[in-house]
Design an enzyme around this catalytic site. Sequence first.
Site, PDB file in Angstrom:
ATOM      1  N   ASP A 269       0.828  -1.208   0.000  1.00 36.04           N
ATOM      2  CA  ASP A 269       0.000   0.000   0.000  1.00 36.04           C
ATOM      3  C   ASP A 269       0.860   1.255   0.000  1.00 36.04           C
ATOM      4  O   ASP A 269       2.053   1.215   0.293  1.00 36.04           O
ATOM      5  CB  ASP A 269      -0.887  -0.035   1.251  1.00 36.04           C
ATOM      6  CG  ASP A 269      -2.177   0.755   1.098  1.00 36.04           C
ATOM      7  OD1 ASP A 269      -2.316   1.486   0.105  1.00 36.04           O
ATOM      8  OD2 ASP A 269      -3.041   0.634   1.987  1.00 36.04           O
ATOM      9  N   ASP A 329     -10.468   4.203  -0.988  1.00 27.66           N
ATOM     10  CA  ASP A 329     -11.011   3.315   0.037  1.00 27.66           C
ATOM     11  C   ASP A 329     -12.526   3.432   0.100  1.00 27.66           C
ATOM     12  O   ASP A 329     -13.086   4.532  -0.004  1.00 27.66           O
ATOM     13  CB  ASP A 329     -10.457   3.680   1.411  1.00 27.66           C
ATOM     14  CG  ASP A 329      -9.038   3.197   1.619  1.00 27.66           C
ATOM     15  OD1 ASP A 329      -8.391   2.783   0.643  1.00 27.66           O
ATOM     16  OD2 ASP A 329      -8.575   3.250   2.772  1.00 27.66           O
TER      17      ASP A 329
END
Length: 425
Positions: A269, A329
């Site tokens: 990430d 997200d």
Amino acid sequence: MDPEVARVYEEGWQSWSPTSTYPVTQPPPRPATKWRRRGNYRPEIAAPAGAFQGEGLLAVDPGDGRPQRVFAAPDPLTVPSIRATLAADRLVIAANGPVTARTGGLGEWAGDFAGGYRPRTPPTAWCSWYHYFERVTEADIVENLAAIRKHALPVEVVQVDAGWQAAVGDWLALSNRFASLSGLAARIRDAGFRAGIWIAPFWVDGGSELFRDHPEWMITDSGGQPVSTGEHWGSGYAALDTTRPEAADHLRRVFGTLVDMGFDYFKIDFIYTAALAGTRHSGAPPLVAYRDAIGLVREAIGPDAYLLGCGAPILPSVGLFDAMRVSGDTDPRYEPGDGDLSQPSQRGATLSTVARSWQHGRFWVNDPDCLLARPSVERREEWAGVVERYGGLRASSDRVAELDDWGLSTTRRLLTEVPPPTPFP
């Protein structure tokens, strides 16, 4: 063209950058602050408020029966910003680097750009993030491991998300909420699952031991200071210079240790940080350094491990990953807190997931982000519909004990009916 019917597809820079097709008269989303642009959009090139800017890819549909035009980067290492500005009844296209131009659909172009790459079938997963966030404990993982088995959910990977590490950058030290990462991985495997883990390998907390001990390992700006990576979980983050041999060896040790513990599913990430502009030890251009950094990770984890990217520059990543997050997200809330569609929200995640559906099966397996099906999630039926229609990689991220009958049945069904890694129709 007729401004009443013409539309523009604007590709964002990275996973979290809003991406969609818009009427030519409708200004696309822009970052709410400079810091948002640094961490969620293309940091070095601000997009204009009154025009479109595709990062390596922009498509125009005249809307009057003429074919779509695709303007695109020639390769993953040459990714210019491509602008489209409406001037009366003309759309003026300009770029700050070389582009190719062709007629046809994005899927057809993508197949050529990826050189025939075909991703492999993804596993299903359970992820700790969207219930526990960075406060996750080892006991939380164990509880859900038992609950997954109790309810016979078709999960293949149990993924420990952020919060297990002592600090971002200190990947070989545990937070005080975990007793033994190797012991936890063994427990996951002994229960019949694959062990997965979240790691942000190129992102370094300014308060970490890694930063204190090796500030010289960071990418620096023109003044010799570590470049800032944007505002996530507060400020004070730097980017690891993986062209420095010592830093590269450090990452090999980190991933080698995780592999030895039994992890074979890796979500990496905040990896846009490896592509930030700045001074590197080798002098390599940012995108060359970025692709080499991902290659280093792949070499360290081995060809059989599953590699999921997130917060990744989209076109520079083609051909490197098994799966890729193609949106910002998701969130238990529908709307982003500050209105910026790069921030966690179901609305922002839906926008880019739908728009980038053509990338599935051509660049990688698309990850629209996790299914959230517990009763406290806003508009959970709508989000489950997005995951069902567009979710190539399917992962649950609820505390299993909090799922009601609808949540359990929906989770079981969507983890059972996983689409093959072929392009979505």
